[in-house]
Scaffold this motif. Sequence first.
Motif, PDB file in Angstrom:
ATOM      1  N   LEU A 161      66.319 103.672 -52.188  1.00 20.28           N
ATOM      2  CA  LEU A 161      66.988 104.808 -53.354  1.00 20.28           C
ATOM      3  C   LEU A 161      68.396 105.186 -52.772  1.00 20.28           C
ATOM      4  O   LEU A 161      68.884 105.437 -51.532  1.00 20.28           O
ATOM      5  CB  LEU A 161      66.076 105.996 -53.319  1.00 20.28           C
ATOM      6  CG  LEU A 161      64.699 105.762 -53.659  1.00 20.28           C
ATOM      7  CD1 LEU A 161      63.885 107.177 -53.712  1.00 20.28           C
ATOM      8  CD2 LEU A 161      64.785 105.160 -55.335  1.00 20.28           C
ATOM      9  N   ASP A 162      69.229 105.209 -53.594  1.00 30.22           N
ATOM     10  CA  ASP A 162      70.579 105.538 -53.735  1.00 30.22           C
ATOM     11  C   ASP A 162      70.496 106.996 -53.417  1.00 30.22           C
ATOM     12  O   ASP A 162      69.932 107.802 -53.947  1.00 30.22           O
ATOM     13  CB  ASP A 162      71.336 105.170 -54.988  1.00 30.22           C
ATOM     14  CG  ASP A 162      72.971 105.562 -54.761  1.00 30.22           C
ATOM     15  OD1 ASP A 162      73.418 106.476 -54.150  1.00 30.22           O
ATOM     16  OD2 ASP A 162      73.616 104.721 -54.933  1.00 30.22           O
ATOM     17  N   ILE A 163      71.316 107.513 -52.215  1.00 34.98           N
ATOM     18  CA  ILE A 163      71.078 109.040 -51.824  1.00 34.98           C
ATOM     19  C   ILE A 163      71.997 109.897 -52.987  1.00 34.98           C
ATOM     20  O   ILE A 163      71.611 111.120 -52.794  1.00 34.98           O
ATOM     21  CB  ILE A 163      71.763 109.280 -50.679  1.00 34.98           C
ATOM     22  CG1 ILE A 163      71.209 110.201 -49.584  1.00 34.98           C
ATOM     23  CG2 ILE A 163      73.468 109.096 -50.235  1.00 34.98           C
ATOM     24  CD1 ILE A 163      69.800 110.007 -49.406  1.00 34.98           C
ATOM     25  N   ASN A 164      72.700 109.343 -53.651  1.00 41.57           N
ATOM     26  CA  ASN A 164      73.261 110.107 -54.665  1.00 41.57           C
ATOM     27  C   ASN A 164      73.111 109.421 -56.159  1.00 41.57           C
ATOM     28  O   ASN A 164      73.654 109.137 -57.044  1.00 41.57           O
ATOM     29  CB  ASN A 164      74.987 109.940 -54.643  1.00 41.57           C
ATOM     30  CG  ASN A 164      75.460 110.757 -53.057  1.00 41.57           C
ATOM     31  OD1 ASN A 164      75.157 111.865 -52.945  1.00 41.57           O
ATOM     32  ND2 ASN A 164      75.945 109.848 -52.386  1.00 41.57           N
ATOM     33  N   PRO A 165      71.761 109.696 -56.628  1.00 45.47           N
ATOM     34  CA  PRO A 165      71.446 108.961 -57.764  1.00 45.47           C
ATOM     35  C   PRO A 165      71.846 109.411 -59.133  1.00 45.47           C
ATOM     36  O   PRO A 165      72.095 110.817 -59.355  1.00 45.47           O
ATOM     37  CB  PRO A 165      69.912 109.240 -57.821  1.00 45.47           C
ATOM     38  CG  PRO A 165      69.380 110.451 -56.958  1.00 45.47           C
ATOM     39  CD  PRO A 165      70.880 110.803 -56.085  1.00 45.47           C
ATOM     40  N   LEU A 166      72.006 108.458 -59.954  1.00 46.85           N
ATOM     41  CA  LEU A 166      72.462 108.931 -61.321  1.00 46.85           C
ATOM     42  C   LEU A 166      71.153 109.093 -62.184  1.00 46.85           C
ATOM     43  O   LEU A 166      71.097 109.953 -63.306  1.00 46.85           O
ATOM     44  CB  LEU A 166      72.853 107.474 -62.139  1.00 46.85           C
ATOM     45  CG  LEU A 166      74.518 107.430 -61.693  1.00 46.85           C
ATOM     46  CD1 LEU A 166      75.018 106.227 -62.301  1.00 46.85           C
ATOM     47  CD2 LEU A 166      75.423 108.502 -62.162  1.00 46.85           C
ATOM     48  N   ALA A 167      70.105 108.736 -61.628  1.00 45.23           N
ATOM     49  CA  ALA A 167      68.726 109.085 -62.152  1.00 45.23           C
ATOM     50  C   ALA A 167      67.526 108.810 -61.251  1.00 45.23           C
ATOM     51  O   ALA A 167      67.666 108.149 -60.185  1.00 45.23           O
ATOM     52  CB  ALA A 167      68.449 108.131 -63.580  1.00 45.23           C
TER      53      ALA A 167
END
Length: 128
Positions: A28-34
């Motif tokens: 998971l991206d740690i700064n998620p857009l969603a």
Amino acid sequence: MATIFSKIAAGEIPSYRVGESDRYYAFLDINPLAKGHTLVIPKQEVDYLYDLDDETLSGMIIFAKQIAQKIKAFSGCNKVATVVLGLEVPHAHIHLIPINSEKDVDFSREKLVLTPEEFEEIASKLRG
Ligand code: AMP
């Protein structure tokens, strides 16, 4: 020196693992857009995506496809966007982002703030 993403794939830096094979890693991206915004990387350390050899690049897309199918089922989104920026981390990666409209891929938007428990819950659902 190993990139931060190599260290993540090696388990030396923690991540919310979504999937893994002998050659690729998804987290998971740690700064998620969603919720469900995931990064897919090759374990091979190459900065620019299109410097990957053809076999590694095509294998990465096939690996990303499997992850994207899980993200779509998890989020109920219209599509999973495949985005390549690579401006921040010098290790090739693909962003997989659940979207319903064009504005959902605007990287200048404020990112979601999730708790570790929320990240882990999403990752475990995507792994399942
Ligand atoms: P870019 O290189 O422009 O595609 O952006 C790098 C992406 O990696 C950004 O969306 C960051 O939020 C994400 N990122 C950076 N470090 C980490 C990390 N340790 N764990 C998860 N995602 C990360």
